[in-house]
Design an enzyme around this catalytic site. Structure first.
Site, PDB file in Angstrom:
ATOM      1  N   ILE A  39       0.833  -1.218   0.000  1.00 53.78           N
ATOM      2  CA  ILE A  39       0.000   0.000   0.000  1.00 53.78           C
ATOM      3  C   ILE A  39       0.864   1.263   0.000  1.00 53.78           C
ATOM      4  O   ILE A  39       0.408   2.322  -0.452  1.00 53.78           O
ATOM      5  CB  ILE A  39      -0.996  -0.053   1.187  1.00 53.78           C
ATOM      6  CG1 ILE A  39      -2.229   0.776   0.914  1.00 53.78           C
ATOM      7  CG2 ILE A  39      -0.335   0.341   2.499  1.00 53.78           C
ATOM      8  CD1 ILE A  39      -3.396   0.462   1.853  1.00 53.78           C
ATOM      9  N   GLY A 104      12.574  -4.778  12.137  1.00 53.70           N
ATOM     10  CA  GLY A 104      11.755  -3.830  11.388  1.00 53.70           C
ATOM     11  C   GLY A 104      10.405  -4.382  10.963  1.00 53.70           C
ATOM     12  O   GLY A 104       9.740  -3.798  10.106  1.00 53.70           O
ATOM     13  N   GLN A 105       9.966  -5.509  11.555  1.00 56.74           N
ATOM     14  CA  GLN A 105       8.680  -6.101  11.179  1.00 56.74           C
ATOM     15  C   GLN A 105       7.531  -5.372  11.859  1.00 56.74           C
ATOM     16  O   GLN A 105       7.515  -5.248  13.086  1.00 56.74           O
ATOM     17  CB  GLN A 105       8.660  -7.593  11.560  1.00 56.74           C
ATOM     18  CG  GLN A 105       7.397  -8.305  11.080  1.00 56.74           C
ATOM     19  CD  GLN A 105       7.393  -9.798  11.397  1.00 56.74           C
ATOM     20  OE1 GLN A 105       8.276 -10.302  12.086  1.00 56.74           O
ATOM     21  NE2 GLN A 105       6.387 -10.490  10.907  1.00 56.74           N
ATOM     22  N   HIS A 111       5.985 -12.199   5.586  1.00 55.41           N
ATOM     23  CA  HIS A 111       5.852 -11.656   4.227  1.00 55.41           C
ATOM     24  C   HIS A 111       7.220 -11.345   3.660  1.00 55.41           C
ATOM     25  O   HIS A 111       8.128 -10.959   4.383  1.00 55.41           O
ATOM     26  CB  HIS A 111       4.958 -10.419   4.207  1.00 55.41           C
ATOM     27  CG  HIS A 111       5.361  -9.345   5.163  1.00 55.41           C
ATOM     28  ND1 HIS A 111       5.049  -9.384   6.507  1.00 55.41           N
ATOM     29  CD2 HIS A 111       6.072  -8.212   4.993  1.00 55.41           C
ATOM     30  CE1 HIS A 111       5.530  -8.321   7.110  1.00 55.41           C
ATOM     31  NE2 HIS A 111       6.173  -7.593   6.220  1.00 55.41           N
TER      32      HIS A 111
HETATM   33  P1  AMP Z   1       6.985  -4.802   7.514  1.00 48.77           P
HETATM   34  O1  AMP Z   1       7.533  -3.541   8.090  1.00 48.77           O
HETATM   35  O2  AMP Z   1       8.037  -5.643   6.846  1.00 48.77           O
HETATM   36  O3  AMP Z   1       6.138  -5.571   8.509  1.00 48.77           O
HETATM   37  O4  AMP Z   1       6.069  -4.349   6.306  1.00 48.77           O
HETATM   38  C1  AMP Z   1       4.687  -4.299   6.325  1.00 48.77           C
HETATM   39  C2  AMP Z   1       4.282  -3.739   4.982  1.00 48.77           C
HETATM   40  O5  AMP Z   1       2.890  -3.912   4.829  1.00 48.77           O
HETATM   41  C3  AMP Z   1       4.572  -2.236   4.815  1.00 48.77           C
HETATM   42  O6  AMP Z   1       5.427  -2.034   3.693  1.00 48.77           O
HETATM   43  C4  AMP Z   1       3.172  -1.631   4.580  1.00 48.77           C
HETATM   44  O7  AMP Z   1       3.174  -0.583   3.639  1.00 48.77           O
HETATM   45  C5  AMP Z   1       2.380  -2.835   4.097  1.00 48.77           C
HETATM   46  N1  AMP Z   1       0.956  -2.752   4.340  1.00 48.77           N
HETATM   47  C6  AMP Z   1       0.330  -2.437   5.501  1.00 48.77           C
HETATM   48  N2  AMP Z   1      -1.005  -2.487   5.365  1.00 48.77           N
HETATM   49  C7  AMP Z   1      -1.234  -2.858   4.068  1.00 48.77           C
HETATM   50  C8  AMP Z   1      -2.422  -3.081   3.285  1.00 48.77           C
HETATM   51  N3  AMP Z   1      -3.646  -2.942   3.815  1.00 48.77           N
HETATM   52  N4  AMP Z   1      -2.278  -3.431   1.995  1.00 48.77           N
HETATM   53  C9  AMP Z   1      -1.054  -3.570   1.454  1.00 48.77           C
HETATM   54  N5  AMP Z   1       0.104  -3.385   2.133  1.00 48.77           N
HETATM   55  C10 AMP Z   1       0.011  -3.027   3.412  1.00 48.77           C
END
Ligand code: AMP
Ligand code: ZN
Length: 124
Positions: A39, A104-105, A111
């Site tokens: 997103i 950084g999660q 994912h």
């Molecule tokens: P992390 O910091 O590795 O946990 O990354 C989580 C990722 O999820 C971030 O890059 C966010 O931009 C992404 N994210 C959070 N909510 C959504 C959503 N509803 N749809 C798509 N991506 C998302």
């Protein structure tokens, strides 16, 4: 107690995306794997690859997950190219898997970020 490996965690954002309860821009799905656009993209191409089952992080993987994780790794280059990443070696892509708070999660459903496309990027 929080279960880290379950079919579905009703409180998990990415489980809700897999279930269609929260909208996402689909990149790919099969029985085990779901991929959708981030997103807040850091790069011209930025999507997330996730297992459909809820695994909180890389820290919770066991031998049982080896085939699934292998499939995700093999799938990533194909999807990266389909999404517009330029070919190796001038092009390419970056894969990133943040694990735990110090890693950084922010979303605690395993994912893999896949990022690519012409530079400069916003981040990364
Ligand atoms: P992390 O910091 O590795 O946990 O990354 C989580 C990722 O999820 C971030 O890059 C966010 O931009 C992404 N994210 C959070 N909510 C959504 C959503 N509803 N749809 C798509 N991506 C998302
Ligand atoms: Zn989940």
């Amino acid at each position: 107690m929080t279960e880290h490996v379950v079919d579905h965690d009703p409180n998990c954002l990415f489980c809700k995306i897999v279930a269609g309860q929260i909208p996402s821009k689909l990149v790919y799905q099969d029985e085990e794997i779901y991929a959708f656009h981030d997103i807040h993209p850091w790069a011209p191409v930025h999507f997330l690859l996730i297992p459909k089952v809820h695994i909180s992080s890389m820290a919770h993987l066991t031998d049982e997950h080896a085939a699934l994780m292998g499939r995700m790794m093999v799938l990533a280059p194909r999807l990266a190219q389909e999404q517009g990443c330029n070919p190796y070696p001038e092009g390419g892509f970056r894969m990133l898997c943040n694990t735990g708070v110090e890693g950084g999660q922010e979303v605690h459903h395993l994912h893999i970020h896949v990022m690519g496309g012409p530079r400069p990027w916003l981040r990364g």
